[in-house]
Design an enzyme around this catalytic site. Structure first.
Site, mmCIF file in Angstrom:
data_model
loop_
_atom_site.group_PDB
_atom_site.id
_atom_site.type_symbol
_atom_site.label_atom_id
_atom_site.label_comp_id
_atom_site.label_asym_id
_atom_site.label_seq_id
_atom_site.Cartn_x
_atom_site.Cartn_y
_atom_site.Cartn_z
ATOM 1 N N ALA A 1 13.082 5.333 6.414
ATOM 2 C CA ALA A 1 12.321 5.953 7.493
ATOM 3 C C ALA A 1 11.576 4.824 8.190
ATOM 4 O O ALA A 1 10.785 4.111 7.573
ATOM 5 C CB ALA A 1 11.346 6.992 6.939
ATOM 6 N N SER A 2 11.833 4.654 9.476
ATOM 7 C CA SER A 2 11.246 3.534 10.215
ATOM 8 C C SER A 2 9.743 3.710 10.396
ATOM 9 O O SER A 2 9.193 4.797 10.221
ATOM 10 C CB SER A 2 11.912 3.412 11.588
ATOM 11 O OG SER A 2 13.286 3.169 11.462
#
Length: 390
Positions: free
Chosen positions: A100-101
């Site tokens: 998840a950025s």
């Protein structure tokens, strides 16, 4: 904890404030941020990047919910899969392969995408599903298609999206091919770094549509977000870069492992030796600075490794990707940098020339560069498409 309480956590509210004050979260995306918490899409065991230690650490929602939600509500990237799913246990694996950025990166790219209600959007790289859920809130669930190459990751994202009430279409497939059956799309967003943009993405976008994609060269692991506008005749897409990022690479375009001993044995000393008056600060710059990006545009088929600095010395290595050419420049505090080279290419001379070119061009930042993609080629340019740099 109820869904409402989950969304109203003070730490999440504070993150939203920080993102907005820093310019990462546009006002028109604030309702989507408020309605779609990242925590709803993260696994119970995850590996956030700890800024203090510079490493990924294991955090369990079951064992330490406070820390888990704290990282979920922080502007840090979170690894959700190691080693293409072959990893077991709680310690970090060898290679992070899904994540998840950072929320700031997510919303900057969504800002670049400029998606409006009713737009058809294709996402390449589903990951956790959070980005797809944000898009669904913005443009409508029925208007989002997301493609994920990893079957297990796709299934987890599909379940999370369904559980959250944003059951967008999740396609298990190779995003390099896009998703032609859902075309044409008004917007295409890619959440993996690429080194070559497939023309299929241009073909599947409407004339005038936007493609937002992290792009770069094998010179480094860094990427720069390209915002490409599809031409009215559909025969090309072109646009400027908006800023530096770093993503896991599209699986079809990962750089094979560069093994130092395949190039150099016994150390570089005693080889073709010279010096350079370029300093460490001038050449290396910041990890996300424009120097490395610009040099990668000018030096083809080369991978650069900037080693850690120890005892006042920092070696920078260059490896040819089509032969066994190599070079090493050793920067040492208070001394002239020494250079060694080997193989048919003179890689340091190429790097030095590329650096001089960047300086003579006025040390341009990322935003002065752009990219044009056609069916037969892609080329980067400086200031305008006619000024090709690679």
């Amino acid at each position: 904890m109820t869904a409402k309480a989950n969304q109203d956590r003070p730490s999440r509210t504070e993150l939203g404030r920080v993102l907005m004050s820093g310019g990462a979260l546009p006002v028109d995306w604030a309702p989507s941020y408020a309605a779609v918490p990242r925590s709803a899409f993260l696994p119970d065991l995850m590996w956030p990047f700890d800024m203090d230690t510079g490493t990924s650490i294991a955090v369990s929602r079951t064992d330490d919910p406070g820390a888990w939600f704290g990282y979920a509500d922080s502007d840090v990237p979170v690894v959700t899969q190691w080693d293409d799913g072959a990893h077991t246990g709680t310690d970090p694996g060898r290679v992070s392969t899904s994540s998840a950025s950072m929320p700031s990166v997510v919303f900057r790219m969504l800002r670049d995408l400029d998606a409006h209600p009713g737009n058809r959007v294709l996402e390449i790289g589903t990951g956790t599903g959070w980005n797809a859920a944000l898009l669904a809130h913005r443009v409508g669930v029925e208007n989002v298609v997301t493609v994920e190459v990893d079957g297990a990751v796709a299934e987890r994202a599909r379940a999370s999206l369904s559980r959250f009430g944003a059951a967008v279409r999740v396609v298990h497939g190779d995003g390099y091919e896009g998703c032609p059956e859902g075309a044409p799309y008004d917007r295409i967003i890619v959440t993996a770094g690429v080194r070559h943009i497939p023309f299929a993405w241009v073909e599947q976008a409407r004339p005038g549509g936007l493609i937002v994609v992290p792009w770069g060269t094998h010179y480094s692991n860094g990427d720069t977000v390209a915002r490409l506008v599809v031409a009215q005749d559909g025969r090309s897409a072109s646009g400027a870069f908006t800023g530096p990022v770093e993503f896991m690479k599209l699986r079809a375009q990962r750089l094979p492992l560069v093994v130092h001993s395949d190039y150099v044995t016994g150390g570089p000393t005693g080889r073709d030796e010279s010096t350079t008056d370029i300093t460490e600060d001038e050449f290396v710059g910041d990890r996300f600075g424009p120097q490395r990006f610009a040099l990668g545009l000018r030096i083809s088929n080369c991978h650069c490794v900037v080693a850690d600095k120890r005892d006042g010395a920092r070696p920078v290595w260059f490896y040819g990707l089509t032969d066994r050419s190599w070079a090493c420049v050793m920067f040492r505090d208070g001394d002239t940098a020494r250079v060694w080279q080997g193989g048919p290419r003179r890689l340091w001379e190429e790097a030095e020339a590329a650096h001089r070119w960047w300086e003579n061009a006025g040390r341009p930042g990322h935003e002065r560069f752009g990219l044009t993609v056609t069916a037969s080629a892609q080329h980067a340019w400086l200031d305008e498409p006619g000024q090709s740099v690679n």
